[in-house]
Design an enzyme around this catalytic site. Sequence first.
Site, PDB file in Angstrom:
ATOM      1  N   ALA A  46       0.840  -1.208   0.000  1.00  0.00           N
ATOM      2  CA  ALA A  46       0.000   0.000   0.000  1.00  0.00           C
ATOM      3  C   ALA A  46       0.867   1.247   0.000  1.00  0.00           C
ATOM      4  O   ALA A  46       0.555   2.247   0.635  1.00  0.00           O
ATOM      5  CB  ALA A  46      -0.936  -0.013   1.207  1.00  0.00           C
ATOM      6  N   GLY A  47       1.996   1.161  -0.715  1.00  0.00           N
ATOM      7  CA  GLY A  47       2.890   2.315  -0.803  1.00  0.00           C
ATOM      8  C   GLY A  47       2.449   3.255  -1.908  1.00  0.00           C
ATOM      9  O   GLY A  47       1.246   3.451  -2.143  1.00  0.00           O
ATOM     10  N   ASN A  53      13.760  -7.998  -1.720  1.00  0.00           N
ATOM     11  CA  ASN A  53      12.433  -8.216  -2.310  1.00  0.00           C
ATOM     12  C   ASN A  53      12.117  -9.697  -2.537  1.00  0.00           C
ATOM     13  O   ASN A  53      10.947 -10.084  -2.582  1.00  0.00           O
ATOM     14  CB  ASN A  53      12.278  -7.403  -3.599  1.00  0.00           C
ATOM     15  CG  ASN A  53      12.040  -5.929  -3.302  1.00  0.00           C
ATOM     16  OD1 ASN A  53      11.788  -5.555  -2.158  1.00  0.00           O
ATOM     17  ND2 ASN A  53      12.117  -5.085  -4.320  1.00  0.00           N
ATOM     18  N   ASN A 101      10.271  -4.931  -8.214  1.00  0.00           N
ATOM     19  CA  ASN A 101      11.549  -5.100  -8.925  1.00  0.00           C
ATOM     20  C   ASN A 101      12.557  -5.937  -8.144  1.00  0.00           C
ATOM     21  O   ASN A 101      12.434  -5.999  -6.923  1.00  0.00           O
ATOM     22  CB  ASN A 101      12.165  -3.710  -9.170  1.00  0.00           C
ATOM     23  CG  ASN A 101      11.688  -3.093 -10.461  1.00  0.00           C
ATOM     24  OD1 ASN A 101      11.551  -3.765 -11.466  1.00  0.00           O
ATOM     25  ND2 ASN A 101      11.448  -1.781 -10.430  1.00  0.00           N
ATOM     26  N   HIS A 153      12.925  -6.076 -17.845  1.00  0.00           N
ATOM     27  CA  HIS A 153      12.703  -4.694 -17.415  1.00  0.00           C
ATOM     28  C   HIS A 153      13.971  -4.219 -16.728  1.00  0.00           C
ATOM     29  O   HIS A 153      14.111  -4.282 -15.522  1.00  0.00           O
ATOM     30  CB  HIS A 153      11.516  -4.653 -16.455  1.00  0.00           C
ATOM     31  CG  HIS A 153      11.204  -3.266 -15.969  1.00  0.00           C
ATOM     32  ND1 HIS A 153      10.858  -2.245 -16.805  1.00  0.00           N
ATOM     33  CD2 HIS A 153      11.173  -2.746 -14.720  1.00  0.00           C
ATOM     34  CE1 HIS A 153      10.621  -1.156 -16.088  1.00  0.00           C
ATOM     35  NE2 HIS A 153      10.818  -1.435 -14.823  1.00  0.00           N
TER      36      HIS A 153
HETATM   37  P1  A3D Z   1       6.768   1.899  -1.707  1.00  0.00           P
HETATM   38  O1  A3D Z   1       6.059   3.193  -1.756  1.00  0.00           O
HETATM   39  O2  A3D Z   1       7.967   1.790  -0.815  1.00  0.00           O
HETATM   40  O3  A3D Z   1       5.712   0.766  -1.308  1.00  0.00           O
HETATM   41  C1  A3D Z   1       6.081  -0.546  -1.031  1.00  0.00           C
HETATM   42  C2  A3D Z   1       5.173  -1.025   0.098  1.00  0.00           C
HETATM   43  O4  A3D Z   1       5.439  -2.401   0.312  1.00  0.00           O
HETATM   44  C3  A3D Z   1       5.397  -0.312   1.440  1.00  0.00           C
HETATM   45  O5  A3D Z   1       4.182   0.266   1.865  1.00  0.00           O
HETATM   46  C4  A3D Z   1       5.842  -1.435   2.356  1.00  0.00           C
HETATM   47  O6  A3D Z   1       5.358  -1.288   3.696  1.00  0.00           O
HETATM   48  C5  A3D Z   1       5.230  -2.640   1.694  1.00  0.00           C
HETATM   49  N1  A3D Z   1       5.828  -3.914   2.079  1.00  0.00           N
HETATM   50  C6  A3D Z   1       7.129  -4.202   2.352  1.00  0.00           C
HETATM   51  N2  A3D Z   1       7.237  -5.504   2.682  1.00  0.00           N
HETATM   52  C7  A3D Z   1       5.996  -6.052   2.602  1.00  0.00           C
HETATM   53  C8  A3D Z   1       5.471  -7.344   2.815  1.00  0.00           C
HETATM   54  N3  A3D Z   1       6.257  -8.369   3.181  1.00  0.00           N
HETATM   55  N4  A3D Z   1       4.140  -7.534   2.641  1.00  0.00           N
HETATM   56  C9  A3D Z   1       3.340  -6.513   2.253  1.00  0.00           C
HETATM   57  N5  A3D Z   1       3.780  -5.258   2.051  1.00  0.00           N
HETATM   58  C10 A3D Z   1       5.098  -5.035   2.221  1.00  0.00           C
HETATM   59  O7  A3D Z   1       7.241   1.445  -3.164  1.00  0.00           O
HETATM   60  P2  A3D Z   1       6.493   1.718  -4.563  1.00  0.00           P
HETATM   61  O8  A3D Z   1       5.029   1.476  -4.394  1.00  0.00           O
HETATM   62  O9  A3D Z   1       6.973   3.010  -5.119  1.00  0.00           O
HETATM   63  O10 A3D Z   1       7.163   0.566  -5.460  1.00  0.00           O
HETATM   64  C11 A3D Z   1       6.869  -0.784  -5.191  1.00  0.00           C
HETATM   65  C12 A3D Z   1       7.758  -1.706  -6.033  1.00  0.00           C
HETATM   66  O11 A3D Z   1       7.471  -1.511  -7.425  1.00  0.00           O
HETATM   67  C13 A3D Z   1       9.270  -1.482  -5.884  1.00  0.00           C
HETATM   68  O12 A3D Z   1       9.940  -2.737  -5.832  1.00  0.00           O
HETATM   69  C14 A3D Z   1       9.645  -0.743  -7.159  1.00  0.00           C
HETATM   70  O13 A3D Z   1      11.006  -0.941  -7.534  1.00  0.00           O
HETATM   71  C15 A3D Z   1       8.705  -1.398  -8.142  1.00  0.00           C
HETATM   72  N6  A3D Z   1       8.461  -0.661  -9.388  1.00  0.00           N
HETATM   73  C16 A3D Z   1       8.366  -1.396 -10.535  1.00  0.00           C
HETATM   74  C17 A3D Z   1       8.122  -0.779 -11.724  1.00  0.00           C
HETATM   75  C18 A3D Z   1       8.015  -1.598 -12.972  1.00  0.00           C
HETATM   76  O14 A3D Z   1       7.792  -1.071 -14.034  1.00  0.00           O
HETATM   77  C19 A3D Z   1       8.183  -3.043 -12.908  1.00  0.00           C
HETATM   78  C20 A3D Z   1       7.969   0.616 -11.785  1.00  0.00           C
HETATM   79  C21 A3D Z   1       8.072   1.345 -10.613  1.00  0.00           C
HETATM   80  C22 A3D Z   1       8.311   0.694  -9.405  1.00  0.00           C
END
Ligand code: A3D
EC number: 1.1.1.37
Length: 320
Positions: A11-12, A96, A121, A176
């Site tokens: 829920a980030g 991750n 990622n 990616h």
């Molecule tokens: P962020 O805002 O940090 O949200 C991640 C959330 O995951 C946080 O709220 C954490 O509390 C939660 N979390 C951590 N561990 C757990 C767990 N075990 N169970 C449930 N929740 C957990 O990150 P974001 O939303 O900006 O990005 C999330 C992911 O997407 C990252 O790995 C980024 O690198 C990835 N991402 C991928 C792309 C692609 O195009 C593939 C693009 C942008 C970001």
Amino acid sequence: MARPKIALIGAGQIGGTLAHLAAVKELGDVVLFDITEGVPQGKALDIAESGPVEGIDAKLKGTNDYADIAGADVCIVTAGVPRKPGMSRDDLLGINLKVMKAVGEGIRDNAPDAFVICITNPLDAMVWALREFSGLPHEKVVGMAGVLDSARFRHFLSEEFGVSMRDVTAFVLGGHGDTMVPLARYSTVGGIPLPDLVEMGWTSQEKLDAIVQRTRDGGAEIVGLLKTGSAFYAPAASAIEMATAYLKDQKRLLPAAAWVDGALGLNGMYVGVPTIIGAGGIEKVVDIKLNRDEQAMFDKSVDAVRGLVEACKGIDSSLT
Ligand code: A3D
């Protein structure tokens, strides 16, 4: 007929944006899960309170309990950590991977019939690990990256040509990462392939090469600007497009990190390829023909993904 149930694991930044988009588009009821207490509940309540203004008929719930995702039709996984400036996506692998284990088991035990879209990622390795940990059928577990990378390519191209983004189609294949393969030959403006547009003098090869490189660096460009995290609006919109294709059985032809077993000369691995997404999940991997240069770039990308998968196996001995 009951509304579809959409579970968002994480829920980030992306998770919250996904919840908002799913609600505004009335895709179904939304459950927002996170290990952090209060955040999923707060975001769900905040979005629910926008309902009267937006005119949304959807339920939103925030939770720290996997039992609440029970029976979800779609799970979108963003749990984990994003990059900070100077980090590559691959730097996130160890931390991750542990998160994918917990999430995979949570989905296996509570939502085994869901269509699962991974965003965490490094994408191609994490979607592979998530499939292994969850044990779900390969066609129901997919990674989102190609729609986003192609959208970035389309955006830059529309600026270069001064035309609507709707009239630009683009294909980005492979992993990616820095080795992703934007395919100029299969990308068009109003149906005209990019190499023809260069021949027509509408742009130059140098400008096109610079756009291809900017597409490859698209994620890092945003990380460099934000400094505290990575992109979230376009990634969320891209995953919602894939979820919609599944929920509405649209048979969309979209690039995705899918299980490829037979097509493109590959025998069983996750990597970015053209797919058809409908009610069956990944219903088809489109076996496009690549020329020698494209094949060389794709092979390099495939090798990079294989390296990451091997690294996962080295970290977690339950993965074979
Ligand atoms: P962020 O805002 O940090 O949200 C991640 C959330 O995951 C946080 O709220 C954490 O509390 C939660 N979390 C951590 N561990 C757990 C767990 N075990 N169970 C449930 N929740 C957990 O990150 P974001 O939303 O900006 O990005 C999330 C992911 O997407 C990252 O790995 C980024 O690198 C990835 N991402 C991928 C792309 C692609 O195009 C593939 C693009 C942008 C970001």
